[in-house]
Design a protein around this motif. Structure first.
Motif, PDB file in Angstrom:
ATOM      1  N   LEU A 100     -20.636 -13.132  54.290  1.00 35.07           N
ATOM      2  CA  LEU A 100     -22.033 -13.550  54.184  1.00 35.07           C
ATOM      3  C   LEU A 100     -22.344 -14.178  52.829  1.00 35.07           C
ATOM      4  N   VAL A 101     -21.553 -13.840  51.805  1.00 34.20           N
ATOM      5  CA  VAL A 101     -21.743 -14.480  50.505  1.00 34.20           C
ATOM      6  C   VAL A 101     -21.457 -15.974  50.623  1.00 34.20           C
ATOM      7  N   GLY A 102     -20.533 -16.330  51.529  1.00 33.48           N
ATOM      8  CA  GLY A 102     -20.307 -17.739  51.827  1.00 33.48           C
ATOM      9  C   GLY A 102     -19.398 -18.477  50.872  1.00 33.48           C
ATOM     10  N   ASP A 103     -18.610 -17.765  50.074  1.00 35.63           N
ATOM     11  CA  ASP A 103     -17.698 -18.420  49.125  1.00 35.63           C
ATOM     12  C   ASP A 103     -16.271 -18.045  49.493  1.00 35.63           C
ATOM     13  N   ILE A 104     -15.602 -18.926  50.220  1.00 33.89           N
ATOM     14  CA  ILE A 104     -14.268 -18.589  50.722  1.00 33.89           C
ATOM     15  C   ILE A 104     -13.247 -18.447  49.600  1.00 33.89           C
ATOM     16  N   SER A 105     -13.518 -19.017  48.430  1.00 32.15           N
ATOM     17  CA  SER A 105     -12.556 -18.975  47.326  1.00 32.15           C
ATOM     18  C   SER A 105     -12.374 -17.564  46.770  1.00 32.15           C
ATOM     19  N   THR A 120     -12.390   1.140  42.442  1.00 29.01           N
ATOM     20  CA  THR A 120     -12.946   2.471  42.227  1.00 29.01           C
ATOM     21  C   THR A 120     -11.956   3.432  41.579  1.00 29.01           C
ATOM     22  N   THR A 121     -10.650   3.235  41.794  1.00 26.47           N
ATOM     23  CA  THR A 121      -9.699   4.178  41.212  1.00 26.47           C
ATOM     24  C   THR A 121      -9.521   3.949  39.719  1.00 26.47           C
ATOM     25  N   LEU A 122      -9.742   2.706  39.275  1.00 26.41           N
ATOM     26  CA  LEU A 122      -9.596   2.413  37.857  1.00 26.41           C
ATOM     27  C   LEU A 122     -10.893   2.648  37.087  1.00 26.41           C
ATOM     28  N   ASP A 123     -11.960   2.831  37.787  1.00 26.17           N
ATOM     29  CA  ASP A 123     -13.263   3.007  37.152  1.00 26.17           C
ATOM     30  C   ASP A 123     -13.978   4.149  37.857  1.00 26.17           C
ATOM     31  N   THR A 124     -13.965   5.307  37.255  1.00 30.56           N
ATOM     32  CA  THR A 124     -14.521   6.498  37.903  1.00 30.56           C
ATOM     33  C   THR A 124     -15.928   6.824  37.435  1.00 30.56           C
ATOM     34  N   GLN A 125     -16.531   5.941  36.644  1.00 31.04           N
ATOM     35  CA  GLN A 125     -17.853   6.239  36.116  1.00 31.04           C
ATOM     36  C   GLN A 125     -18.934   5.301  36.651  1.00 31.04           C
ATOM     37  N   ASN A 126     -18.566   4.080  36.971  1.00 28.72           N
ATOM     38  CA  ASN A 126     -19.566   3.093  37.361  1.00 28.72           C
ATOM     39  C   ASN A 126     -19.611   2.876  38.867  1.00 28.72           C
ATOM     40  N   ASP A 127     -20.772   2.491  39.345  1.00 28.29           N
ATOM     41  CA  ASP A 127     -20.959   2.107  40.733  1.00 28.29           C
ATOM     42  C   ASP A 127     -21.078   0.591  40.807  1.00 28.29           C
ATOM     43  N   TYR A 128     -20.608   0.039  41.915  1.00 31.00           N
ATOM     44  CA  TYR A 128     -20.684  -1.399  42.129  1.00 31.00           C
ATOM     45  C   TYR A 128     -21.440  -1.672  43.416  1.00 31.00           C
ATOM     46  N   PHE A 129     -22.335  -2.644  43.366  1.00 25.99           N
ATOM     47  CA  PHE A 129     -23.134  -2.985  44.534  1.00 25.99           C
ATOM     48  C   PHE A 129     -22.948  -4.466  44.841  1.00 25.99           C
ATOM     49  N   ALA A 130     -22.559  -4.763  46.065  1.00 26.27           N
ATOM     50  CA  ALA A 130     -22.483  -6.145  46.534  1.00 26.27           C
ATOM     51  C   ALA A 130     -23.681  -6.377  47.440  1.00 26.27           C
ATOM     52  N   LYS A 131     -24.479  -7.396  47.138  1.00 26.79           N
ATOM     53  CA  LYS A 131     -25.735  -7.599  47.859  1.00 26.79           C
ATOM     54  C   LYS A 131     -25.867  -9.042  48.333  1.00 26.79           C
ATOM     55  N   VAL A 132     -26.379  -9.197  49.538  1.00 29.55           N
ATOM     56  CA  VAL A 132     -26.741 -10.511  50.070  1.00 29.55           C
ATOM     57  C   VAL A 132     -28.199 -10.434  50.505  1.00 29.55           C
ATOM     58  N   ILE A 133     -29.040 -11.253  49.895  1.00 29.61           N
ATOM     59  CA  ILE A 133     -30.460 -11.289  50.240  1.00 29.61           C
ATOM     60  C   ILE A 133     -30.818 -12.748  50.499  1.00 29.61           C
ATOM     61  N   SER A 134     -30.740 -13.146  51.761  1.00 26.96           N
ATOM     62  CA  SER A 134     -30.978 -14.546  52.130  1.00 26.96           C
ATOM     63  C   SER A 134     -32.082 -14.625  53.176  1.00 26.96           C
ATOM     64  N   ASP A 135     -32.424 -15.836  53.563  1.00 28.80           N
ATOM     65  CA  ASP A 135     -33.465 -16.026  54.574  1.00 28.80           C
ATOM     66  C   ASP A 135     -32.995 -15.638  55.967  1.00 28.80           C
ATOM     67  N   PRO A 266     -23.075  -5.131  37.662  1.00 25.71           N
ATOM     68  CA  PRO A 266     -23.123  -6.353  38.480  1.00 25.71           C
ATOM     69  C   PRO A 266     -21.764  -6.589  39.112  1.00 25.71           C
ATOM     70  N   PHE A 267     -21.755  -7.024  40.352  1.00 24.99           N
ATOM     71  CA  PHE A 267     -20.485  -7.136  41.050  1.00 24.99           C
ATOM     72  C   PHE A 267     -20.392  -8.432  41.841  1.00 24.99           C
ATOM     73  N   LEU A 268     -21.155  -8.539  42.900  1.00 27.74           N
ATOM     74  CA  LEU A 268     -21.059  -9.697  43.777  1.00 27.74           C
ATOM     75  C   LEU A 268     -22.364  -9.828  44.539  1.00 27.74           C
ATOM     76  N   GLY A 269     -22.819 -11.044  44.753  1.00 23.99           N
ATOM     77  CA  GLY A 269     -24.036 -11.157  45.534  1.00 23.99           C
ATOM     78  C   GLY A 269     -24.499 -12.589  45.745  1.00 23.99           C
ATOM     79  N   GLU A 270     -25.430 -12.702  46.665  1.00 23.64           N
ATOM     80  CA  GLU A 270     -26.129 -13.967  46.911  1.00 23.64           C
ATOM     81  C   GLU A 270     -27.606 -13.640  46.995  1.00 23.64           C
ATOM     82  N   PHE A 271     -28.418 -14.318  46.211  1.00 24.26           N
ATOM     83  CA  PHE A 271     -29.858 -14.051  46.181  1.00 24.26           C
ATOM     84  C   PHE A 271     -30.598 -15.375  46.392  1.00 24.26           C
ATOM     85  N   SER A 272     -30.542 -15.870  47.615  1.00 20.09           N
ATOM     86  CA  SER A 272     -31.119 -17.173  47.918  1.00 20.09           C
ATOM     87  C   SER A 272     -32.388 -17.081  48.750  1.00 20.09           C
ATOM     88  N   ARG A 273     -32.876 -15.873  49.003  1.00 19.86           N
ATOM     89  CA  ARG A 273     -34.006 -15.704  49.907  1.00 19.86           C
ATOM     90  C   ARG A 273     -35.277 -16.320  49.342  1.00 19.86           C
TER      91      ARG A 273
END
Length: 278
Positions: A100-105, A120-135, A266-273
């Protein structure tokens, strides 16, 4: 045009992949892909790679597959051991988010990191959120040590606001969770065994007195988050409560934790809405 060429073109366009991108993913030139789609036929040994990249089986390339991908996926999950099926289902959810992010690369890099669990195994303290907010909808994945979930909301023809117009009813739900004692009881009951739990045990685990517990449990029962039963003992009848495991409390608590989270990376996302969120 050959049947295979027609199918390759059909599935390539459906997945919004260019001829150049398809060629790179398979390991052939853009000219080769173009030649297939104009009537040529790929070598038999690369058909599995083509099918995998396009997300279909080989029968589909020959035009013999009439079943939808969703049906094939459902059948595959049914045939798996349950624990493996749930792990695989989340991998599919993660793949959906990436798509849904739309970036095949980014596909190979991010998918491999998820499958290898290196994020997650290399980083046991931080959380990562991938978000897509589109129309077209909203999708959210959380990748955290031992805490992963997926949320998807497809855009409907009607405004979501119309479904959420009864704000007084919504306020009453949030009022339940805003009650400190109520929330302590909810968290305990959802972490306990699936069986009726006596008021005395709830008191022992939460530190609340019986009167306060009965007040809270009455509200939970009224809102169909718990059920009450009466158990006969040598000392007389006592109240016991069972939490309704099928309710939406767990997703709501997860969402509240995400809103309150202070260590989000910050991890990954699309915010085009451009439309209103609801």
């Amino acid at each position: 045009m050959s049947v295979i060429g027609e199918q390759i073109k059909k599935y390539r366009i459906e997945r919004n992949i260019t001829q150049e991108q398809l060629g790179e993913l398979i390991g052939v030139t853009t000219q080769a892909v173009s030649r297939w789609e104009r009537g040529g036929t790929p070598d038999a040994e690369i058909l599995p790679n083509i099918a995998e990249v396009l997300g279909v089986n080989i029968d589909a390339l020959f035009g013999r597959e009439e079943h939808s991908f969703s049906l094939m996926l459902a059948r595959k999950l049914c045939q798996m051991p349950r624990e493996e099926a749930y792990r695989y289902a989340f991998q599919i959810c993660w793949a959906i988010e990436l798509g849904l992010v739309g970036d095949i690369s980014i596909m190979d890099d991010f998918m491999n990191k998820f499958i290898d669990s290196s994020i997650t195994t290399l980083d046991t303290q931080n959380d990562y959120f991938a978000k897509v907010i589109s129309d077209f909808g909203i999708a959210n994945v959380r990748l955290s040590p031992n805490f992963r979930y997926f949320f998807f909301l497809s855009e409907s023809q009607e405004r979501l606001k119309d479904q959420l117009s009864d704000t007084e009813s919504l306020r009453k739900v949030f009022e339940l969770f805003a009650d400190k004692n109520m929330l302590s009881i909810i968290v305990y009951l959802y972490s306990a065994s699936i069986m009726p739990i006596a008021t005395s045990l709830i008191s022992q685990k939460t530190g609340l007195n019986d009167k306060e517990i009965e007040r809270c449990m009455k509200k939970l029962c009224e809102n169909k988050l718990a059920t009450r039963s009466v158990i006969a003992t040598a000392e007389g009848e006592i109240n016991a409560y069972t939490i309704c495991k099928e309710s939406f409390v767990v997703p709501l608590l997860c969402a509240a934790d995400e809103i309150n989270h202070k260590n989000t990376r910050p991890f990954l996302g699309e915010f085009s809405r451009k439309k209103p969120l609801i």
